[in-house]
Design a protein around this motif. Sequence first.
Motif, PDB file in Angstrom:
ATOM      1  N   PRO A 173       0.814  -1.219   0.000  1.00 31.64           N
ATOM      2  CA  PRO A 173       0.000   0.000   0.000  1.00 31.64           C
ATOM      3  C   PRO A 173       0.852   1.276   0.000  1.00 31.64           C
ATOM      4  CG  PRO A 173      -0.905  -1.589   1.538  1.00 31.64           C
ATOM      5  CD  PRO A 173       0.346  -2.206   0.987  1.00 31.64           C
ATOM      6  N   ARG A 174       1.897   1.271   0.795  1.00 33.89           N
ATOM      7  CA  ARG A 174       2.687   2.487   0.930  1.00 33.89           C
ATOM      8  C   ARG A 174       3.465   2.839  -0.339  1.00 33.89           C
ATOM      9  NH1 ARG A 174       5.114   2.476   6.491  1.00 33.89           N
ATOM     10  NH2 ARG A 174       2.977   1.771   6.717  1.00 33.89           N
ATOM     11  N   GLN A 175       3.713   1.843  -1.180  1.00 34.55           N
ATOM     12  CA  GLN A 175       4.471   2.100  -2.420  1.00 34.55           C
ATOM     13  C   GLN A 175       3.562   2.604  -3.545  1.00 34.55           C
ATOM     14  OE1 GLN A 175       7.488   1.862  -1.741  1.00 34.55           O
ATOM     15  NE2 GLN A 175       7.351   0.534   0.056  1.00 34.55           N
ATOM     16  N   TYR A 208     -13.010  10.854   8.455  1.00 36.40           N
ATOM     17  CA  TYR A 208     -11.799  11.686   8.519  1.00 36.40           C
ATOM     18  C   TYR A 208     -10.539  10.956   8.997  1.00 36.40           C
ATOM     19  CZ  TYR A 208     -15.871  14.679   9.259  1.00 36.40           C
ATOM     20  OH  TYR A 208     -17.100  15.217   9.215  1.00 36.40           O
ATOM     21  N   ALA A 209     -10.648  10.110  10.027  1.00 37.82           N
ATOM     22  CA  ALA A 209      -9.493   9.393  10.574  1.00 37.82           C
ATOM     23  C   ALA A 209      -8.308  10.308  10.887  1.00 37.82           C
ATOM     24  CB  ALA A 209      -9.051   8.275   9.622  1.00 37.82           C
ATOM     25  N   LEU A 210      -8.606  11.428  11.549  1.00 42.88           N
ATOM     26  CA  LEU A 210      -7.510  12.285  12.017  1.00 42.88           C
ATOM     27  C   LEU A 210      -7.007  11.754  13.357  1.00 42.88           C
ATOM     28  CD1 LEU A 210      -9.108  15.759  11.278  1.00 42.88           C
ATOM     29  CD2 LEU A 210      -7.500  14.457   9.866  1.00 42.88           C
ATOM     30  N   TYR A 211      -5.771  12.013  13.652  1.00 39.71           N
ATOM     31  CA  TYR A 211      -5.241  11.614  14.952  1.00 39.71           C
ATOM     32  C   TYR A 211      -5.710  12.616  15.995  1.00 39.71           C
ATOM     33  CZ  TYR A 211      -2.292   8.597  12.173  1.00 39.71           C
ATOM     34  OH  TYR A 211      -1.857   7.645  11.300  1.00 39.71           O
ATOM     35  N   PRO A 212      -6.525  12.161  16.967  1.00 42.82           N
ATOM     36  CA  PRO A 212      -7.153  13.113  17.882  1.00 42.82           C
ATOM     37  C   PRO A 212      -6.164  13.839  18.795  1.00 42.82           C
ATOM     38  CG  PRO A 212      -7.641  10.839  18.525  1.00 42.82           C
ATOM     39  CD  PRO A 212      -6.945  10.772  17.199  1.00 42.82           C
ATOM     40  N   HIS A 213      -5.048  13.198  19.084  1.00 46.77           N
ATOM     41  CA  HIS A 213      -4.104  13.792  20.041  1.00 46.77           C
ATOM     42  C   HIS A 213      -3.115  14.726  19.342  1.00 46.77           C
ATOM     43  CE1 HIS A 213      -2.384  10.223  18.289  1.00 46.77           C
ATOM     44  NE2 HIS A 213      -1.181  10.619  18.657  1.00 46.77           N
ATOM     45  N   ALA A 246       1.554  16.943   8.915  1.00 46.40           N
ATOM     46  CA  ALA A 246       2.964  16.564   8.771  1.00 46.40           C
ATOM     47  C   ALA A 246       3.175  15.055   8.868  1.00 46.40           C
ATOM     48  CB  ALA A 246       3.800  17.271   9.847  1.00 46.40           C
ATOM     49  N   TYR A 247       2.194  14.369   9.473  1.00 44.24           N
ATOM     50  CA  TYR A 247       2.385  12.964   9.803  1.00 44.24           C
ATOM     51  C   TYR A 247       2.836  12.089   8.621  1.00 44.24           C
ATOM     52  CZ  TYR A 247       1.444   8.330  11.640  1.00 44.24           C
ATOM     53  OH  TYR A 247       1.574   7.027  12.013  1.00 44.24           O
ATOM     54  N   PRO A 248       2.155  12.157   7.478  1.00 41.25           N
ATOM     55  CA  PRO A 248       2.591  11.287   6.367  1.00 41.25           C
ATOM     56  C   PRO A 248       4.017  11.594   5.904  1.00 41.25           C
ATOM     57  CG  PRO A 248       0.492  12.359   5.871  1.00 41.25           C
ATOM     58  CD  PRO A 248       0.977  12.951   7.146  1.00 41.25           C
ATOM     59  N   ARG A 275       6.485  12.767   7.888  1.00 42.69           N
ATOM     60  CA  ARG A 275       7.408  12.242   8.904  1.00 42.69           C
ATOM     61  C   ARG A 275       7.625  10.754   8.670  1.00 42.69           C
ATOM     62  NH1 ARG A 275       8.409  15.069  13.486  1.00 42.69           N
ATOM     63  NH2 ARG A 275       7.319  17.049  13.728  1.00 42.69           N
ATOM     64  N   ARG A 276       6.528  10.077   8.318  1.00 42.69           N
ATOM     65  CA  ARG A 276       6.631   8.648   8.034  1.00 42.69           C
ATOM     66  C   ARG A 276       7.599   8.384   6.883  1.00 42.69           C
ATOM     67  NH1 ARG A 276       2.294   5.032   9.583  1.00 42.69           N
ATOM     68  NH2 ARG A 276       3.300   3.697   8.063  1.00 42.69           N
ATOM     69  N   GLN A 277       7.653   9.342   5.963  1.00 42.62           N
ATOM     70  CA  GLN A 277       8.553   9.212   4.808  1.00 42.62           C
ATOM     71  C   GLN A 277       9.964   9.659   5.135  1.00 42.62           C
ATOM     72  OE1 GLN A 277       6.501  11.709   1.921  1.00 42.62           O
ATOM     73  NE2 GLN A 277       6.046   9.899   0.712  1.00 42.62           N
ATOM     74  N   GLY A 317      -6.167  17.674   3.190  1.00 40.13           N
ATOM     75  CA  GLY A 317      -4.799  18.193   3.222  1.00 40.13           C
ATOM     76  C   GLY A 317      -3.789  17.087   3.467  1.00 40.13           C
ATOM     77  N   ARG A 318      -4.125  16.216   4.414  1.00 37.10           N
ATOM     78  CA  ARG A 318      -3.214  15.118   4.713  1.00 37.10           C
ATOM     79  C   ARG A 318      -3.104  14.156   3.525  1.00 37.10           C
ATOM     80  NH1 ARG A 318      -4.450  11.409   9.725  1.00 37.10           N
ATOM     81  NH2 ARG A 318      -5.988  10.778   8.188  1.00 37.10           N
ATOM     82  N   ALA A 319      -4.189  14.082   2.751  1.00 29.81           N
ATOM     83  CA  ALA A 319      -4.159  13.210   1.578  1.00 29.81           C
ATOM     84  C   ALA A 319      -3.297  13.791   0.463  1.00 29.81           C
ATOM     85  CB  ALA A 319      -5.582  12.966   1.075  1.00 29.81           C
ATOM     86  N   ILE A 331      -0.838  15.990   0.683  1.00 31.95           N
ATOM     87  CA  ILE A 331       0.493  16.477   1.032  1.00 31.95           C
ATOM     88  C   ILE A 331       1.595  15.578   0.477  1.00 31.95           C
ATOM     89  CG2 ILE A 331       0.865  15.359   3.302  1.00 31.95           C
ATOM     90  CD1 ILE A 331       1.641  18.349   4.215  1.00 31.95           C
ATOM     91  N   ARG A 332       1.259  14.316   0.263  1.00 28.30           N
ATOM     92  CA  ARG A 332       2.264  13.414  -0.312  1.00 28.30           C
ATOM     93  C   ARG A 332       2.262  13.434  -1.834  1.00 28.30           C
ATOM     94  NH1 ARG A 332       2.163   7.669   2.710  1.00 28.30           N
ATOM     95  NH2 ARG A 332      -0.071   7.904   2.358  1.00 28.30           N
ATOM     96  N   GLU A 333       1.467  14.329  -2.407  1.00 30.24           N
ATOM     97  CA  GLU A 333       1.352  14.431  -3.866  1.00 30.24           C
ATOM     98  C   GLU A 333       1.063  13.075  -4.501  1.00 30.24           C
ATOM     99  OE1 GLU A 333       4.847  16.507  -5.142  1.00 30.24           O
ATOM    100  OE2 GLU A 333       4.586  18.003  -3.555  1.00 30.24           O
TER     101      GLU A 333
END
Length: 226
Positions: free
Chosen positions: A73-75, A85-90, A98-100, A102-104, A146-148, A150-152
């Motif tokens: 999936p990640r590739q 939405y599945a946003l990280y609540p914390h 920024a999360y995706p 940082r994962r990269q 936005g989170r979707a 951001i990784r283009e």
Amino acid sequence: MHKLVLRSVTKSYTKGTTVLKPFDLVAQSGELIVLVGPSGCGKSTLLKLIAGLEKLDDGQILLGDRDITDAEPRQRKIAMVFQNYALYPHLTVRENLAYPLRRQKLRMPAITEKVAMVARQLRLEELLDRRPSQLSGGQKQRVAMGRAIIREPDLFLLDEPLSNLDAALRTHVRGEIRDLQRRLGTTMIYVTHDQVEAQTLADRVVILRDGEVQQIGPPQEIYARP
Ligand code: ADP
Ligand code: ADP
């Protein structure tokens, strides 16, 4: 430049019950395809297969010049947006965006720059320090978008992204999704139950029934009065 090709894709979860019959679909680069059909007809399954969250039994999936049939999936460079939405609540909006990246393992200055750019595109600048609980439904959906982006990604998959919003907001966010998709030129597969969404968003509508394409065409054609 990212055409999506599904070639004779088949899927069953249990022996004897076929969820997708040999399924063919081509989404042209930059095309917005809206997928509609009754509950249980296989819409979510199709998105999961494309995203690599479920394995197909047979067939082939091509994205741009890559065969992604067996890619992790990640590739795949595919972004998904769901109704919840599945946003990280914390995490704050800034951290969610920024999360995706940082994962990269992208470096901090590059992350900061991209977050600022996406925040501007989706009018989130004033909200960057808030947490999801401090956002309205429409704002949360903009953060998810936005989170979707951001990784283009090469491809967007949206599964009823507006169904948790009230009517007024739905119209508004629908317009934003359309503008964003036009601006970025990203190929998009959009699942909905809402005929208005299909009519206003789609380049082409695909009506799915029992795991098969029942009808495909531009919305003017699909929804033309007899
Ligand atoms: P839709 O999104 O159009 O409502 P789905 O793709 O969710 O349809 O489901 C298509 C069919 O596959 C349904 O009959 C559903 O019960 C079945 N199905 C979906 N996911 C699973 C699963 N993980 N295991 C077994 N059956 C499933
Ligand atoms: P990636 O897409 O980089 O593989 P993950 O595997 O971490 O990301 O998660 C996939 C998706 O599941 C994320 O994009 C996110 O929307 C959702 N998700 C994962 N963990 C959480 C969590 N703790 N809270 C909310 N959503 C989550």
